[in-house]
Design a protein around this motif. Sequence first.
Motif, short mmCIF file in Angstrom:
data_model
loop_
_atom_site.label_atom_id
_atom_site.label_comp_id
_atom_site.label_asym_id
_atom_site.label_seq_id
_atom_site.Cartn_x
_atom_site.Cartn_y
_atom_site.Cartn_z
N SER A 69 0.84 -1.20 0.00
CA SER A 69 0.00 0.00 0.00
C SER A 69 0.88 1.25 0.00
CB SER A 69 -0.92 0.01 1.22
OG SER A 69 -0.16 0.22 2.41
N VAL A 70 0.33 2.33 -0.48
CA VAL A 70 1.07 3.60 -0.46
C VAL A 70 1.44 3.97 0.96
CG1 VAL A 70 0.95 6.07 -0.98
CG2 VAL A 70 -0.02 4.41 -2.59
N LYS A 71 0.56 3.69 1.90
CA LYS A 71 0.83 4.01 3.31
C LYS A 71 2.08 3.27 3.80
CE LYS A 71 -1.24 3.85 7.94
NZ LYS A 71 -2.46 3.48 8.71
N LEU B 56 5.22 4.61 2.31
CA LEU B 56 5.63 5.85 2.96
C LEU B 56 6.43 5.57 4.23
CD1 LEU B 56 2.52 8.17 2.51
CD2 LEU B 56 4.80 8.48 1.54
N LEU C 167 4.16 11.08 -4.51
CA LEU C 167 3.18 11.22 -3.43
C LEU C 167 2.34 12.47 -3.63
CD1 LEU C 167 1.96 10.45 -0.71
CD2 LEU C 167 3.83 11.74 0.39
N ALA D 140 -0.10 11.91 -6.31
CA ALA D 140 -1.15 10.97 -5.87
C ALA D 140 -2.16 11.67 -4.95
CB ALA D 140 -0.51 9.80 -5.13
N LEU D 141 -1.69 12.53 -4.07
CA LEU D 141 -2.58 13.26 -3.17
C LEU D 141 -3.48 14.20 -3.94
CD1 LEU D 141 -0.15 14.02 -0.20
CD2 LEU D 141 -2.01 12.31 -0.28
N ASN E 29 -6.81 7.02 -1.40
CA ASN E 29 -6.80 6.46 -0.05
C ASN E 29 -5.43 5.79 0.14
OD1 ASN E 29 -7.03 4.50 2.14
ND2 ASN E 29 -9.24 4.92 2.06
N LEU E 30 -4.63 6.32 1.06
CA LEU E 30 -3.26 5.83 1.24
C LEU E 30 -3.22 4.38 1.71
CD1 LEU E 30 -1.55 8.93 2.93
CD2 LEU E 30 -1.58 8.29 0.51
N SER E 31 -4.24 3.96 2.40
CA SER E 31 -4.23 2.61 2.97
C SER E 31 -4.64 1.54 1.96
CB SER E 31 -5.16 2.52 4.19
OG SER E 31 -4.72 3.39 5.21
N THR F 297 -4.75 2.13 -1.66
CA THR F 297 -4.12 2.28 -2.98
C THR F 297 -2.79 1.56 -3.01
OG1 THR F 297 -5.17 4.45 -3.25
CG2 THR F 297 -3.31 3.92 -4.71
#
Length: 332
Positions: free
Chosen positions: A228-230, A233, A262, A265-266, A271-273, A275
């Motif tokens: 995930s992106v989260k 990060l 990032l 993407a924002l 949704n960071l969790s 995606t």
Amino acid sequence: MTEPQISSAEPDIQTVLASARNVLKIEADAILNVAMRLDPLFVRAHTMILSCKGRVVVSGMGKSGHIARKIAATLASTGTPAFFVHPAEAAHGDLGMITADDIWLALSNSGEVEELTSLLPAIKRKGIAIIAMTGNASSTLAKAATVHLDAKVDQEACPLNLAPTASTTAALALGDALAVTLLESRGFGREDFALSHPGGSLGRKLLVHVRDIMHSGDELPIVPVGTSVKDALFEVSRKGLGMTAVVDANGNLVGLFTDGDLRRALDRDINLSTTLIESVMTRNPLCIDASHLAAEAVQIMETRKKNGLLVLDHGKLVGALNMHDLLRAGVV
């Protein structure tokens, strides 16, 4: 003893500038005149040094001694083994540093400096070849030399025609001419120069490779496809390089995720969790080979406006580096 009188009057600007320009002109003319007088003896001296099995031992007294030190240093840093020996010290033991395989390069404007001429018998007895650089072809030193290099000047830049100025400048330039022609004959290149100057900026630029400063192993930021992106990060934050590589199940590089990715993407309000990293990463990222010079990494980053690069070795991901690493290494 009468103390010299110092005028409290302000110096005339034009007078000072005219005097300074005259000094520079006299010294420039001195170098040009030496250049015009170069003859096959210079080539012979060059050939002697090029074929020398030992070192060039450079000597001189007073101001000529200072010039001799500079010439020795220039020769040594451009591929010709050389060192300076003070004539007075040579007469008290340092002559033992000179061997029959060496060449003695002696500097004296007059060619009659006793500290140098007194060494001639011992130098001759050792069978050491002599290159004399003087302003007097009829001098004791010039006549005793295997080769004499003419460094004569018409006048010193000093208005009293006493202080060594034009003569030392001419001798220095003649020494530089020897060093540079020898450098060219030896095929001495930039990397050779860097090896002689590892502490200098050129040395750092030419000796430091990407592999020397890259982050690898546990320091390499890396996440697999499906992360995930989260979580990506978190990896970016842990490794502190402002990016992370993205690899497939076989460890092959498939993408790069950076601060820029990032922000983009924002802007899409993701949704960071939920995606996945592969939907926001940069595919086919810019990379550099580990064997390349660090200076090349600088050039790529500056040209492509990048803050970091991934590092490959035979196509395999092995490391990463950013501009801060290059700054710390002194390459920038």
